[in-house]
Design an enzyme around this catalytic site. Structure first.
Site, short mmCIF file in Angstrom:
data_model
loop_
_atom_site.label_atom_id
_atom_site.label_comp_id
_atom_site.label_asym_id
_atom_site.label_seq_id
_atom_site.Cartn_x
_atom_site.Cartn_y
_atom_site.Cartn_z
N PRO A 97 0.83 -1.21 0.00
CA PRO A 97 0.00 0.00 0.00
C PRO A 97 0.86 1.25 0.00
O PRO A 97 1.78 1.37 0.81
CB PRO A 97 -0.78 -0.12 1.32
CG PRO A 97 0.06 -1.00 2.20
CD PRO A 97 0.77 -1.94 1.27
N GLY A 99 0.10 5.24 0.00
CA GLY A 99 -0.67 6.46 -0.05
C GLY A 99 0.12 7.44 -0.90
O GLY A 99 1.35 7.38 -0.89
N SER A 128 -4.24 1.64 -0.32
CA SER A 128 -4.07 2.44 0.90
C SER A 128 -5.36 3.18 1.27
O SER A 128 -6.15 3.55 0.40
CB SER A 128 -2.96 3.46 0.67
OG SER A 128 -2.92 4.41 1.72
N GLN A 150 -5.98 -1.57 2.80
CA GLN A 150 -5.13 -1.25 3.95
C GLN A 150 -5.80 -0.17 4.77
O GLN A 150 -6.12 0.90 4.28
CB GLN A 150 -3.75 -0.78 3.46
CG GLN A 150 -2.81 -0.34 4.57
CD GLN A 150 -2.87 1.15 4.83
OE1 GLN A 150 -3.01 1.94 3.89
NE2 GLN A 150 -2.77 1.56 6.08
N TYR A 152 -5.72 2.51 7.77
CA TYR A 152 -5.13 3.32 8.83
C TYR A 152 -6.26 3.54 9.82
O TYR A 152 -7.24 4.23 9.50
CB TYR A 152 -4.63 4.65 8.29
CG TYR A 152 -3.25 4.58 7.68
CD1 TYR A 152 -2.20 3.97 8.35
CD2 TYR A 152 -2.98 5.17 6.45
CE1 TYR A 152 -0.93 3.91 7.81
CE2 TYR A 152 -1.70 5.12 5.90
CZ TYR A 152 -0.69 4.49 6.58
OH TYR A 152 0.57 4.44 6.04
N THR A 178 -2.37 -1.32 9.25
CA THR A 178 -0.98 -0.86 9.44
C THR A 178 -0.81 -0.29 10.84
O THR A 178 -1.57 0.59 11.27
CB THR A 178 -0.64 0.20 8.37
OG1 THR A 178 -0.73 -0.44 7.09
CG2 THR A 178 0.77 0.74 8.56
N LYS A 257 0.17 -5.21 9.69
CA LYS A 257 1.38 -4.76 8.98
C LYS A 257 2.28 -3.95 9.92
O LYS A 257 1.80 -3.04 10.60
CB LYS A 257 0.98 -3.90 7.78
CG LYS A 257 2.16 -3.33 6.97
CD LYS A 257 1.66 -2.70 5.68
CE LYS A 257 2.79 -2.23 4.77
NZ LYS A 257 3.24 -0.88 5.04
N HIS A 281 8.02 -0.28 7.00
CA HIS A 281 7.46 0.85 6.25
C HIS A 281 8.53 1.46 5.33
O HIS A 281 8.54 2.66 5.06
CB HIS A 281 6.93 1.90 7.23
CG HIS A 281 5.69 2.60 6.75
ND1 HIS A 281 4.43 2.26 7.16
CD2 HIS A 281 5.51 3.65 5.89
CE1 HIS A 281 3.54 3.06 6.60
NE2 HIS A 281 4.17 3.91 5.81
N ARG A 284 10.65 4.54 6.41
CA ARG A 284 10.08 5.90 6.40
C ARG A 284 9.66 6.36 7.78
O ARG A 284 9.45 7.54 8.01
CB ARG A 284 8.83 5.92 5.51
CG ARG A 284 9.09 5.62 4.08
CD ARG A 284 7.79 5.39 3.33
NE ARG A 284 6.92 6.56 3.27
CZ ARG A 284 7.14 7.62 2.51
NH1 ARG A 284 8.23 7.66 1.77
NH2 ARG A 284 6.30 8.63 2.49
N SER A 311 9.84 -4.06 2.27
CA SER A 311 10.87 -3.11 2.71
C SER A 311 12.22 -3.46 2.10
O SER A 311 12.91 -4.39 2.54
CB SER A 311 10.99 -3.02 4.24
OG SER A 311 9.79 -2.46 4.78
N ARG A 334 8.39 1.12 -3.50
CA ARG A 334 8.82 2.22 -4.36
C ARG A 334 9.03 1.84 -5.82
O ARG A 334 8.69 2.63 -6.71
CB ARG A 334 10.07 2.87 -3.78
CG ARG A 334 9.80 3.61 -2.45
CD ARG A 334 11.09 4.19 -1.91
NE ARG A 334 10.91 5.01 -0.72
CZ ARG A 334 11.10 4.60 0.53
NH1 ARG A 334 11.42 3.33 0.76
NH2 ARG A 334 10.96 5.41 1.54
C1 FNR Z 1 4.27 3.89 1.93
N1 FNR Z 1 3.88 2.84 2.76
C2 FNR Z 1 2.59 2.78 3.21
N2 FNR Z 1 2.18 1.74 3.98
C3 FNR Z 1 0.90 1.65 4.38
O1 FNR Z 1 0.56 0.69 5.07
N3 FNR Z 1 -0.01 2.59 3.99
C4 FNR Z 1 0.32 3.66 3.25
O2 FNR Z 1 -0.51 4.48 2.91
C5 FNR Z 1 1.68 3.79 2.87
N4 FNR Z 1 2.10 4.87 2.17
C6 FNR Z 1 3.37 4.93 1.66
C7 FNR Z 1 3.74 6.01 0.86
C8 FNR Z 1 5.00 6.00 0.27
C9 FNR Z 1 5.38 7.14 -0.61
C10 FNR Z 1 5.88 4.92 0.47
C11 FNR Z 1 7.21 4.88 -0.22
C12 FNR Z 1 5.52 3.90 1.30
C13 FNR Z 1 4.81 1.77 3.07
C14 FNR Z 1 4.74 0.66 2.03
O3 FNR Z 1 3.57 -0.09 2.16
C15 FNR Z 1 5.93 -0.31 2.17
O4 FNR Z 1 5.97 -0.77 3.50
C16 FNR Z 1 7.25 0.33 1.79
O5 FNR Z 1 7.12 1.08 0.59
C17 FNR Z 1 8.34 -0.71 1.62
O6 FNR Z 1 9.57 -0.10 1.42
P1 FNR Z 1 10.26 0.03 -0.03
O7 FNR Z 1 10.51 -1.37 -0.50
O8 FNR Z 1 9.32 0.77 -0.89
O9 FNR Z 1 11.51 0.80 0.22
#
Ligand code: FNR
Length: 384
Positions: A97, A99, A128, A150, A152, A178, A257, A281, A284, A311, A334
C-alpha cells in the site's frame, strides 16, 4: 507461458529494432523517476526517516544472502502459485500500500492506474486508506485480481467500521491494518520543505466520501475544516487491547502490517489475525537501523501464519531471497511507484513483469522448480 518469457519478448522485439522504453534496472528507474516527478512528490516518495540509514539498509540487507545454484534439477517449469489466507494467487508478488501513489501518475489518478496494472498482471494491489480516488472506484478497476484494503485505523471507531464495511462491499478480499504509522516519523527531506501532502488536502478521498466522516464534519465543510478534522482523527495509537475489536470488525482475513518482533507475531496470532506483514514501512517511519529482512526469519520461526514481507525489495532476486527466508508473499513498494511515474499503467506493468521474470529465471537457472523449494537451506549467508 512462464513469467521468464518476458525476456524472450524483449529480445524478439529487438530483432525489429524495438528496445524497451522503460528501465531494466532499479537504479535507472529511480534516476528517471526523480527527473519525472515534481520535487515535492519525489521527496515524499523517495525520502525516509532520519538520515535514511534504515531505508538504505533494508535494500543492502539482501546482499548478505546468496542463493545456492543446484544442478541436475531440470526446473524447466516453475510453479510460482501460492495460497494466501485461502486466496489462490498465480505468483507470490504483491503491491504494497502506497498512499500518494494517486499523485504519481501524470493524471493524478494513480490508484486507478495501479488497479489496472493489477488487473493486467494478476499481481494483487493493497489499496491504501490514503488514496486519491475512493476505494470503491479503485476496486472497480481490479478486474479478476483479488484486492486488499489497507486500513489506517482512525481514533473514531465508527469511521473505522465504516471504512471496513465499504471495503467489504467493494469486494476486497482482506484487510491489512498498518500498525506503525499512527504518528509520522521524522523525515528531514519533507521537513526541509514543510511538505506533507495530506495536510494540503491530497489523498483524502476515502474520508471525504465516507458517510460517517461527512456526518462529523458537516456536508458543506470548508476544505480547511475537512483537513483539520482528518488530522484530528487519523492516527490511533493502538494497543493489544484493541486487537479483539479490530478482529471483530470483519470476517475477511485480517493482516497486521509492521510486525517485526517474534513476540509480537505470536501475540497477534493468539489474537486471531490471519497473516503477519513483516515491514518497517520502507524505513520511512523510524530510523532504528534494523533492516526488515533481518527480522523475517525469527518471525517466520515464531508463527505458522502466512507472512507478507516488504521493505527494500528491488528485484526478482530479492523476492526469491525473502521467500527463502520465510515469506509467503513479497510486496514491492517504491519500484512500482517509479514505474507508474515514468510510464503510467505500461510502466508499472513493465516493473511487475520484470520482477516476476527475474525471479522465475533465477528459480530456473538455480534449480528451484517451486516455491516450496525456497527454504533457508537454499541460501548461504555471506561473510561481508
Ligand atoms: C508507503 N507505505 C505505506 N504503507 C501503508 O501501510 N499505507 C500507506 O498508505 C503507505 N504509504 C506509503 C507512501 C509511500 C510514498 C511509500 C514509499 C511507502 C509503506 C509501504 O507499504 C511499504 O511498507 C514500503 O514502501 C516498503 O519499502 P520500499 O521497499 O518501498 O523501500
Amino acid at each position: 507461458m512462464s513469467y521468464g518469457d518476458y525476456q524472450l519478448e524483449i529480445y524478439l522485439n529487438g530483432l525489429t529494432g524495438v528496445v524497451p522504453s522503460h528501465p531494466m534496472t532499479f537504479a535507472e528507474l529511480e534516476r528517471r523517476a526523480e527527473q519525472t516527478l515534481p520535487s515535492w512528490i519525489w521527496s515524499y516518495v523517495a525520502g525516509g526517516a532520519g538520515d535514511e540509514h534504515t531505508q538504505d539498509a533494508n535494500a543492502t540487507a539482501f546482499q548478505r544472502w546468496g542463493l545456492y545454484p543446484r544442478m541436475f534439477v531440470g526446473a524447466a517449469e516453475r510453479d510460482t502459485s501460492v495460497n494466501l489466507c485461502g486466496i489462490e494467487l498465480p505468483s507470490p508478488l504483491m503491491m504494497a500500500p502506497v498512499g500518494v501513489v494517486g499523485l504519481c501518475s501524470q493524471d493524478r489518478h494513480g490508484d486507478l492506474a495501479t488497479a489496472e496494472a493489477s488487473a493486467k498482471t494478476g499481481v494483487p494491489m493493497i489499496v491504501s486508506t490514503l488514496s486519491q480516488d475512493p476505494l470503491e472506484d479503485v476496486a472497480a478497476r481490479l478486474g479478476q485480481t483479488p484486492g486488499f484494503f489497507q486500513l489506517y485505523t482512525p481514533t473514531d471507531r465508527e469511521l473505522a467500521e465504516s471504512l471496513v464495511r465499504r471495503a467489504e462491499a467493494a469486494g476486497f478480499k482482506g484487510i491489512v491494518v498498518t500498525l506503525d504509522t499512527w504518528i509520522t516519523g521524522w523525515r528531514p527531506r519533507d521537513l526541509t520543505t514543510s511538505n506533507f501532502p495530506q495536510l494540503r488536502g491530497h489523498c483524502l478521498a476515502n474520508y471525504t466520501c465516507d458517510p460517517v466522516f461527512r456526518k462529523r464534519v458537516g456536508e458543506n465543510a470548508a476544505p480547511d475544516a475537512v483537513v483539520a478534522h482528518w488530522a484530528g482523527i487519523f492516527g490511533n495509537p493502538l494497543t493489544w487491547n484493541d486487537l479483539a475489536w479490530l478482529r471483530s470488525l470483519t470476517d475477511l482475513p485480517l493482516i497486521v502490517k509492521g510486525i517485526c518482533h517474534p513476540d509480537d507475531a505470536r501475540r497477534a496470532a493468539d489474537g486471531g489475525v490471519d497473516a503477519i506483514y513483516v515491514s518497517n514501512h520502507g524505513g520511512r517511519q523510524a530510523n532504528g537501523g534494523l533492516p526488515a529482512l533481518e527480522c523475517l526469519p525469527d518471525v517466520a520461526s515464531a508463527t505458522d501464519l502466512p507472512i507478507i514481507f516488504d521493505s527494500g525489495v528491488r528485484s526478482g532476486s530479492d523476492v526469491v531471497k525473502a521467500l527463502a527466508l520465510g515469506a509467503t508473499t513479497v510486496a514491492l513498494g517504491r519500484p512500482y511507484v517509479y514505474g507508474l511515474a515514468l510510464g503510467g499503467v505500461d510502466g508499472l506493468v513493465h516493473v511487475l513483469r520484470s520482477t516476476l521474470a527475474e525471479a522465475d529465471l533465477l528459480m530456473a537457472v538455480n534449480g528451484y522448480p517451486s516455491l516450496a523449494d525456497l527454504t533457508p537451506a537454499a541460501l548461504k549467508e555471506l561473510r561481508i
